[in-house]
Motif scaffolding. Structure first.
Motif, PDB file in Angstrom:
ATOM      1  N   ILE A 126      44.355  40.388 -47.118  1.00 23.64           N
ATOM      2  CA  ILE A 126      44.834  39.754 -45.752  1.00 23.64           C
ATOM      3  C   ILE A 126      45.203  38.191 -46.154  1.00 23.64           C
ATOM      4  N   VAL A 127      46.494  37.620 -45.702  1.00 23.73           N
ATOM      5  CA  VAL A 127      46.705  36.362 -45.749  1.00 23.73           C
ATOM      6  C   VAL A 127      46.731  35.934 -44.428  1.00 23.73           C
ATOM      7  N   HIS A 128      46.024  34.949 -44.154  1.00 24.16           N
ATOM      8  CA  HIS A 128      45.699  34.172 -43.095  1.00 24.16           C
ATOM      9  C   HIS A 128      45.919  32.728 -42.789  1.00 24.16           C
ATOM     10  N   PHE A 129      46.787  32.477 -41.910  1.00 24.43           N
ATOM     11  CA  PHE A 129      47.055  30.949 -41.597  1.00 24.43           C
ATOM     12  C   PHE A 129      46.389  30.776 -40.130  1.00 24.43           C
ATOM     13  N   ASP A 130      45.817  29.601 -40.131  1.00 24.00           N
ATOM     14  CA  ASP A 130      44.955  29.259 -38.920  1.00 24.00           C
ATOM     15  C   ASP A 130      44.603  27.735 -39.045  1.00 24.00           C
ATOM     16  N   ALA A 131      44.293  27.333 -37.942  1.00 25.27           N
ATOM     17  CA  ALA A 131      43.247  25.909 -38.206  1.00 25.27           C
ATOM     18  C   ALA A 131      41.846  26.166 -38.234  1.00 25.27           C
ATOM     19  N   HIS A 132      41.431  27.357 -37.975  1.00 28.33           N
ATOM     20  CA  HIS A 132      39.984  27.721 -37.946  1.00 28.33           C
ATOM     21  C   HIS A 132      39.618  28.514 -39.183  1.00 28.33           C
ATOM     22  N   THR A 133      38.373  28.708 -39.294  1.00 28.56           N
ATOM     23  CA  THR A 133      37.910  29.469 -40.604  1.00 28.56           C
ATOM     24  C   THR A 133      37.480  30.721 -39.905  1.00 28.56           C
ATOM     25  N   ARG A 139      39.502  39.022 -50.870  1.00 30.71           N
ATOM     26  CA  ARG A 139      40.697  39.639 -50.409  1.00 30.71           C
ATOM     27  C   ARG A 139      41.154  39.150 -49.119  1.00 30.71           C
ATOM     28  N   ILE A 140      40.546  38.043 -48.885  1.00 28.50           N
ATOM     29  CA  ILE A 140      41.031  37.243 -47.474  1.00 28.50           C
ATOM     30  C   ILE A 140      41.428  35.965 -47.910  1.00 28.50           C
ATOM     31  N   HIS A 141      42.828  35.571 -48.029  1.00 27.02           N
ATOM     32  CA  HIS A 141      43.175  34.438 -48.511  1.00 27.02           C
ATOM     33  C   HIS A 141      43.662  33.296 -47.108  1.00 27.02           C
ATOM     34  N   GLN A 142      42.911  32.315 -47.119  1.00 28.77           N
ATOM     35  CA  GLN A 142      43.081  31.293 -45.665  1.00 28.77           C
ATOM     36  C   GLN A 142      43.768  30.232 -46.078  1.00 28.77           C
ATOM     37  N   PHE A 143      44.862  29.757 -45.331  1.00 28.37           N
ATOM     38  CA  PHE A 143      45.532  28.630 -45.205  1.00 28.37           C
ATOM     39  C   PHE A 143      45.543  27.633 -44.201  1.00 28.37           C
ATOM     40  N   CYS A 144      45.474  26.533 -44.177  1.00 30.41           N
ATOM     41  CA  CYS A 144      45.732  25.449 -43.073  1.00 30.41           C
ATOM     42  C   CYS A 144      44.380  25.362 -42.464  1.00 30.41           C
ATOM     43  N   ILE A 145      43.513  25.578 -42.905  1.00 32.98           N
ATOM     44  CA  ILE A 145      41.889  25.525 -42.102  1.00 32.98           C
ATOM     45  C   ILE A 145      41.584  24.021 -42.352  1.00 32.98           C
ATOM     46  N   ARG A 146      41.323  23.549 -41.237  1.00 32.22           N
ATOM     47  CA  ARG A 146      40.982  22.286 -41.073  1.00 32.22           C
ATOM     48  C   ARG A 146      39.765  22.296 -39.902  1.00 32.22           C
ATOM     49  N   SER A 147      39.099  23.403 -39.618  1.00 32.95           N
ATOM     50  CA  SER A 147      37.978  23.290 -38.399  1.00 32.95           C
ATOM     51  C   SER A 147      36.867  24.366 -38.713  1.00 32.95           C
ATOM     52  N   GLY A 148      35.638  24.290 -38.600  1.00 30.75           N
ATOM     53  CA  GLY A 148      34.545  25.178 -38.510  1.00 30.75           C
ATOM     54  C   GLY A 148      33.271  24.561 -38.683  1.00 30.75           C
ATOM     55  N   GLU A 149      32.412  25.566 -38.934  1.00 33.39           N
ATOM     56  CA  GLU A 149      30.980  24.988 -39.110  1.00 33.39           C
ATOM     57  C   GLU A 149      30.849  24.698 -40.706  1.00 33.39           C
ATOM     58  N   ARG A 150      29.917  24.075 -41.061  1.00 28.91           N
ATOM     59  CA  ARG A 150      29.409  23.847 -42.386  1.00 28.91           C
ATOM     60  C   ARG A 150      29.314  25.278 -43.014  1.00 28.91           C
ATOM     61  N   GLU A 151      28.752  25.815 -42.319  1.00 30.41           N
ATOM     62  CA  GLU A 151      28.138  27.260 -42.939  1.00 30.41           C
ATOM     63  C   GLU A 151      29.456  28.162 -43.113  1.00 30.41           C
ATOM     64  N   GLU A 152      30.330  28.096 -42.306  1.00 28.97           N
ATOM     65  CA  GLU A 152      31.600  28.890 -42.484  1.00 28.97           C
ATOM     66  C   GLU A 152      32.279  28.543 -43.797  1.00 28.97           C
ATOM     67  N   PHE A 172      49.186  24.508 -47.417  1.00 27.04           N
ATOM     68  CA  PHE A 172      49.605  25.544 -48.015  1.00 27.04           C
ATOM     69  C   PHE A 172      49.604  25.374 -49.590  1.00 27.04           C
ATOM     70  N   ASP A 173      48.733  24.491 -50.265  1.00 32.24           N
ATOM     71  CA  ASP A 173      48.740  24.411 -51.584  1.00 32.24           C
ATOM     72  C   ASP A 173      48.139  25.754 -52.100  1.00 32.24           C
ATOM     73  N   GLY A 174      48.792  26.335 -53.215  1.00 36.98           N
ATOM     74  CA  GLY A 174      48.361  27.419 -54.001  1.00 36.98           C
ATOM     75  C   GLY A 174      48.764  28.676 -53.433  1.00 36.98           C
ATOM     76  N   LEU A 175      49.815  28.542 -52.220  1.00 33.25           N
ATOM     77  CA  LEU A 175      50.288  29.780 -51.696  1.00 33.25           C
ATOM     78  C   LEU A 175      51.245  30.626 -52.721  1.00 33.25           C
ATOM     79  N   PRO A 176      52.311  29.652 -53.133  1.00 30.29           N
ATOM     80  CA  PRO A 176      53.273  30.396 -54.040  1.00 30.29           C
ATOM     81  C   PRO A 176      52.610  31.060 -55.257  1.00 30.29           C
ATOM     82  N   GLU A 177      51.632  30.467 -55.784  1.00 26.07           N
ATOM     83  CA  GLU A 177      50.965  31.179 -56.960  1.00 26.07           C
ATOM     84  C   GLU A 177      50.224  32.479 -56.579  1.00 26.07           C
ATOM     85  N   LEU A 178      49.439  32.434 -55.514  1.00 29.34           N
ATOM     86  CA  LEU A 178      48.873  33.579 -54.673  1.00 29.34           C
ATOM     87  C   LEU A 178      49.998  34.630 -54.586  1.00 29.34           C
ATOM     88  N   ILE A 179      51.214  34.295 -53.779  1.00 22.48           N
ATOM     89  CA  ILE A 179      52.056  35.406 -53.680  1.00 22.48           C
ATOM     90  C   ILE A 179      52.681  36.139 -54.851  1.00 22.48           C
TER      91      ILE A 179
END
Length: 284
Positions: A127-134, A162-175, A190-197
């Protein structure tokens, strides 16, 4: 399947001829802050006629491709399990007919239903996941089926790495601590996205692509249930979409437009343009 009366612009071919099938998942029963995402899919269809079918970014036109819009599912707003089951069934049907499922949410929990069906066909799915939240909480207010938990439930199915998360900027510390161990997280952009793809493409790994539109900055996209400052611009998102679509995408969604929360209509217009560009990028 019958064609919806009001389709997304340019997406009006017959089901039997379609390569891509759009469907809406108007569900927001677990929204934790501002509701309204259930109206996102219908608003996107209606407002899409303010766009051209042609994209000057990609030099492609929607009328050149076979896309069928089956309309919105009729989901039980008070029953997350039933709603997810209906989404899973629709996605499975599209895949069985050798077509590409593209879902319009709805809150982000709807992704889980689609991922369940796609994983059946592609057991090595990433899964490639774009989101503000974890979206990695184990539960939110006592429920494990929440838009705040959707990637944690996907992790239950896929496992580590197997889950690749980008743009994340919010969530609990535990997340964030969970993500450091169990997912591939890239905060803030999106740092690291071209290499992943490049890696996913070379290995021909099947990818489910989910875009929570609150990855966009609220100055660009205020019409969402949980806006989070510090997001990306439309052009940054477009560039990232074009990058991800170089991999082997086998299913996708966009979600979390709440159109009534932006009376200017700018958020809905932006969502329409994101969907147009995604549709065209998925069709080489």
């Amino acid at each position: 399947m019958k064609q919806n009366i009001e389709t997304f612009i340019g997406c009006d071919c017959e089901y039997k001829d379609a390569k891509t099938v759009l469907f809406g998942a108007p569900f927001d029963s677990t929204t934790s802050f501002r509701p309204g995402a259930r109206f996102g899919s219908s608003a996107i269809r209606h407002e899409s006629f303010g766009l051209e079918t042609y994209s000057p970014y990609q030099d492609k036109d929607l009328t050149e491709y076979q896309v069928f819009d089956s309309g919105d599912l009729e989901l039980c707003f008070g029953n997350s399990k039933a709603a997810l089951s209906d989404i899973e069934d629709r996605t499975r049907q599209i895949l069985q007919d050798e077509k590409f499922p593209l879902m319009i949410g709805g809150e982000h929990l709807v992704t889980l239903g689609a991922v369940r069906a796609v994983l059946e066909k592609y057991p090595d799915l990433h899964i490639v996941h774009f989101d503000a939240h974890t979206d990695l909480r184990n539960d939110y207010l006592g429920t494990e089926l929440s838009h705040a938990c959707v990637m944690r439930r996907c992790h239950d199915l896929l496992g580590d790495g197997r889950i690749h998360q980008f743009c994340i900027r919010s969530g609990e510390r535990e997340e964030f601590e969970f993500a450091k161990i169990h997912t591939d997280i890239h905060p803030f952009g999106f740092d690291g996205l071209p290499e992943l793809i490049n890696h996913l493409r070379k290995s021909s790994i099947p990818v489910y692509f989910t875009i929570d539109l609150d990855c966009l900055d609220p100055s660009v996209f205020p019409g969402t249930g949980t806006p989070e400052a510090g997001g990306v611009t439309f052009m940054h998102l477009l560039s990232a979409i074009l990058t991800v679509c170089q991999s082997r995408i086998v299913g996708a969604d966009i979600n979390e437009l709440a159109p009534m929360l932006d009376q200017s209509g700018v958020s809905t217009a932006t969502a329409c343009k994101v969907l147009r560009e995604l549709l065209l990028a998925l069709n080489p």
